[in-house]
Write a protein that holds these residues in place. Sequence first.
Motif, PDB file in Angstrom:
ATOM      1  N   SER A 112       0.831  -1.073   0.140  1.00  0.00           N
ATOM      2  CA  SER A 112       0.013   0.147  -0.219  1.00  0.00           C
ATOM      3  C   SER A 112       0.758   1.304  -0.035  1.00  0.00           C
ATOM      4  O   SER A 112       0.473   2.486   0.101  1.00  0.00           O
ATOM      5  CB  SER A 112      -0.929   0.072   1.285  1.00  0.00           C
ATOM      6  OG  SER A 112      -0.023   0.013   2.434  1.00  0.00           O
ATOM      7  N   ARG A 175      -1.058   1.228 -10.209  1.00  0.00           N
ATOM      8  CA  ARG A 175      -2.216   0.247 -10.259  1.00  0.00           C
ATOM      9  C   ARG A 175      -2.222  -0.700  -8.900  1.00  0.00           C
ATOM     10  O   ARG A 175      -3.306  -0.692  -8.205  1.00  0.00           O
ATOM     11  CB  ARG A 175      -1.915  -0.692 -11.381  1.00  0.00           C
ATOM     12  CG  ARG A 175      -3.049  -1.676 -11.871  1.00  0.00           C
ATOM     13  CD  ARG A 175      -3.046  -2.338 -12.889  1.00  0.00           C
ATOM     14  NE  ARG A 175      -2.809  -1.586 -14.156  1.00  0.00           N
ATOM     15  CZ  ARG A 175      -1.688  -1.453 -14.821  1.00  0.00           C
ATOM     16  NH1 ARG A 175      -0.697  -2.374 -14.671  1.00  0.00           N
ATOM     17  NH2 ARG A 175      -1.613  -0.728 -16.028  1.00  0.00           N
ATOM     18  N   ALA A 178      -2.658   1.818  -5.744  1.00  0.00           N
ATOM     19  CA  ALA A 178      -4.018   2.240  -5.580  1.00  0.00           C
ATOM     20  C   ALA A 178      -5.099   1.544  -5.520  1.00  0.00           C
ATOM     21  O   ALA A 178      -5.817   1.590  -4.488  1.00  0.00           O
ATOM     22  CB  ALA A 178      -4.413   3.026  -6.994  1.00  0.00           C
ATOM     23  N   ASN A 179      -4.972   0.309  -6.069  1.00  0.00           N
ATOM     24  CA  ASN A 179      -5.897  -0.960  -5.614  1.00  0.00           C
ATOM     25  C   ASN A 179      -5.735  -1.369  -4.017  1.00  0.00           C
ATOM     26  O   ASN A 179      -6.920  -1.353  -3.474  1.00  0.00           O
ATOM     27  CB  ASN A 179      -5.533  -2.129  -6.528  1.00  0.00           C
ATOM     28  CG  ASN A 179      -6.470  -2.225  -7.898  1.00  0.00           C
ATOM     29  OD1 ASN A 179      -7.431  -2.591  -7.417  1.00  0.00           O
ATOM     30  ND2 ASN A 179      -5.801  -1.720  -8.774  1.00  0.00           N
ATOM     31  N   LEU A 181      -4.217   0.187  -1.632  1.00  0.00           N
ATOM     32  CA  LEU A 181      -4.558   1.396  -0.768  1.00  0.00           C
ATOM     33  C   LEU A 181      -6.326   1.669  -0.651  1.00  0.00           C
ATOM     34  O   LEU A 181      -6.776   1.814   0.319  1.00  0.00           O
ATOM     35  CB  LEU A 181      -3.926   2.751  -1.237  1.00  0.00           C
ATOM     36  CG  LEU A 181      -4.193   4.034  -0.249  1.00  0.00           C
ATOM     37  CD1 LEU A 181      -3.227   3.870   0.793  1.00  0.00           C
ATOM     38  CD2 LEU A 181      -3.724   5.141  -1.017  1.00  0.00           C
ATOM     39  N   ALA A 182      -6.914   1.907  -1.753  1.00  0.00           N
ATOM     40  CA  ALA A 182      -8.345   1.932  -1.947  1.00  0.00           C
ATOM     41  C   ALA A 182      -9.033   1.129  -1.096  1.00  0.00           C
ATOM     42  O   ALA A 182      -9.900   1.457  -0.379  1.00  0.00           O
ATOM     43  CB  ALA A 182      -8.745   2.227  -3.283  1.00  0.00           C
ATOM     44  N   GLY A 183      -8.799  -0.200  -1.592  1.00  0.00           N
ATOM     45  CA  GLY A 183      -9.444  -1.339  -0.800  1.00  0.00           C
ATOM     46  C   GLY A 183      -9.388  -1.198   0.748  1.00  0.00           C
ATOM     47  O   GLY A 183     -10.476  -1.400   1.323  1.00  0.00           O
ATOM     48  N   HIS A 184      -8.153  -0.931   1.047  1.00  0.00           N
ATOM     49  CA  HIS A 184      -7.954  -1.022   2.498  1.00  0.00           C
ATOM     50  C   HIS A 184      -8.576   0.062   3.364  1.00  0.00           C
ATOM     51  O   HIS A 184      -9.266  -0.145   4.338  1.00  0.00           O
ATOM     52  CB  HIS A 184      -6.594  -0.876   2.905  1.00  0.00           C
ATOM     53  CG  HIS A 184      -5.981  -2.346   2.848  1.00  0.00           C
ATOM     54  ND1 HIS A 184      -5.677  -3.185   3.988  1.00  0.00           N
ATOM     55  CD2 HIS A 184      -5.509  -3.183   1.734  1.00  0.00           C
ATOM     56  CE1 HIS A 184      -5.139  -4.532   3.580  1.00  0.00           C
ATOM     57  NE2 HIS A 184      -5.043  -4.464   2.255  1.00  0.00           N
ATOM     58  N   ILE A 185      -8.620   1.196   2.582  1.00  0.00           N
ATOM     59  CA  ILE A 185      -9.151   2.417   3.503  1.00  0.00           C
ATOM     60  C   ILE A 185     -10.820   2.200   3.246  1.00  0.00           C
ATOM     61  O   ILE A 185     -11.708   2.530   4.274  1.00  0.00           O
ATOM     62  CB  ILE A 185      -8.798   3.727   2.564  1.00  0.00           C
ATOM     63  CG1 ILE A 185      -7.478   3.889   2.748  1.00  0.00           C
ATOM     64  CG2 ILE A 185      -9.759   4.928   2.941  1.00  0.00           C
ATOM     65  CD1 ILE A 185      -7.138   5.443   2.101  1.00  0.00           C
ATOM     66  N   THR A 186     -11.432   1.585   2.080  1.00  0.00           N
ATOM     67  CA  THR A 186     -12.856   1.514   2.264  1.00  0.00           C
ATOM     68  C   THR A 186     -13.317   0.305   3.066  1.00  0.00           C
ATOM     69  O   THR A 186     -14.320   0.737   3.981  1.00  0.00           O
ATOM     70  CB  THR A 186     -13.505   0.965   0.729  1.00  0.00           C
ATOM     71  OG1 THR A 186     -12.122   0.688  -0.031  1.00  0.00           O
ATOM     72  CG2 THR A 186     -14.377   1.890  -0.021  1.00  0.00           C
ATOM     73  N   GLU A 222     -11.478  -8.022  -1.458  1.00  0.00           N
ATOM     74  CA  GLU A 222     -10.097  -7.837  -1.249  1.00  0.00           C
ATOM     75  C   GLU A 222      -9.491  -8.894  -1.270  1.00  0.00           C
ATOM     76  O   GLU A 222      -8.053  -8.791  -1.709  1.00  0.00           O
ATOM     77  CB  GLU A 222      -9.960  -7.010   0.155  1.00  0.00           C
ATOM     78  CG  GLU A 222     -10.218  -5.660   0.278  1.00  0.00           C
ATOM     79  CD  GLU A 222      -9.577  -4.710  -0.864  1.00  0.00           C
ATOM     80  OE1 GLU A 222      -8.352  -4.956  -1.014  1.00  0.00           O
ATOM     81  OE2 GLU A 222     -10.307  -4.131  -1.668  1.00  0.00           O
TER      82      GLU A 222
ATOM     83  N   PHE B  58      -9.638   0.005 -12.700  1.00  0.00           N
ATOM     84  CA  PHE B  58      -8.359   0.266 -12.398  1.00  0.00           C
ATOM     85  C   PHE B  58      -7.183   0.471 -13.187  1.00  0.00           C
ATOM     86  O   PHE B  58      -6.450   1.132 -13.295  1.00  0.00           O
ATOM     87  CB  PHE B  58      -8.044  -0.437 -10.906  1.00  0.00           C
ATOM     88  CG  PHE B  58      -8.306   0.060  -9.545  1.00  0.00           C
ATOM     89  CD1 PHE B  58      -7.742   1.467  -9.215  1.00  0.00           C
ATOM     90  CD2 PHE B  58      -9.426  -0.316  -8.793  1.00  0.00           C
ATOM     91  CE1 PHE B  58      -8.176   2.203  -8.173  1.00  0.00           C
ATOM     92  CE2 PHE B  58     -10.011   0.301  -7.814  1.00  0.00           C
ATOM     93  CZ  PHE B  58      -9.383   1.360  -7.392  1.00  0.00           C
TER      94      PHE B  58
END
Lengths: 249, 129
Positions: A112, A175, A178-179, A181-186, A222, B58
């Motif tokens: 991440s 890629r 971002a995947n 990071l975004a996944g863990h934040i959501t 995830e 993505f």
Amino acid sequence: MELDPIHQFEIYPLIPLRIGSLDLSFTNSALFMVLIVVLTSGFLIYATTRRGLVPSRLQSVAEISYEFIASTLRTSAGHEGMKFFPFVFTTFMFILIANLLGMFPYFFTVTSHIIITATLSLAVMAIVVGYGFKKNGLGFFRLFLPHGIPMWLAPLIVFIEVLSFLSRPLSLSLRLFANILAGHITLKVFAGFVVMLGTAGFLGFLGAALPLAMTIGLTALEFLVAFLQAYVFAILTCLYLNDAIHPGH
Amino acid sequence: MSDRDGGSGNSGGRGTEDEAALSARLKRLGEELREQRNVAPEKPGPAAGLGSGLTDAFRLAAGFVAGVLVGAGLGWLFDLWLGTSPFGLIVFLLLGFAAGVLNVLREAGRVKPPSIGGPAERVEDDPDD
């Protein structure tokens, strides 16, 4: 409880170490990278010590992962690409285990951080460029000039192709980063809603079922993303290596 | 435009002939393109279905953003180096945009990858390499 979805990505030194102006502290990120390497190599070594013609469960997992990457590499870069198998396999396993380890609560997700993914993709690009020039010499530049385009278009196309080539390491690292990071934040945000709603009276307690269901769904997603991103990184590495081995004839 | 229209009207026979040739060519190109597209999408990952839409999104977005960012970065460096601000940035941003679109098309399988003959052919002609 305060909702702080970014906190999980914080890097802190475990063993402070300074050499001159360089900060070489052993951080939680480094700890997890060591853990990944130990886990992966330990697993593969253990799984292949007692080899049998009829594979045991562990041995077949190791064989499946080998076959998976080997066939991906062979179909996208040809038999010549197999000399890069150790590199592609190592990268794939590292990213996969990093992503999967990150799925444990309270664990740090190495991928991440863009510095990690950028380093990985720059390593890929360094190999592609280095091997491409070593094998093809200046012929590697043919990669930037597609066959059969009119001469008057060539300068423009070459520019665009060069930019497209330069953007590869960036998109490769963006890629994955971002995947994850975004996944863990959501995931964190929805899980935080469960707690916030759950403590807000009876109706809130009932309402908390919605983000809880969402969290469960997202967790499954995830796990899929963790695998898929490692796969995407590996297959793109194979495709780029293919460019180095066979730039446009 | 009107001049050209008049011209084609005068030599009517030649014009229709040209048009027939053109439409034949367009048709042929269209068919070739269709064949190409039928062949092109060959790699639905192991877990196509749930989440693959998200992954595609993505993937394509990263390709496009990377193109534009690299264009902008190079343009900025170019300006810094030669003091041509803002023209380097403008030109390289446009080129970066084109590269981003190329990345997206390439990753969506609509444009051939740079190496001629695709990976599938490569495997076959490996021995004589």
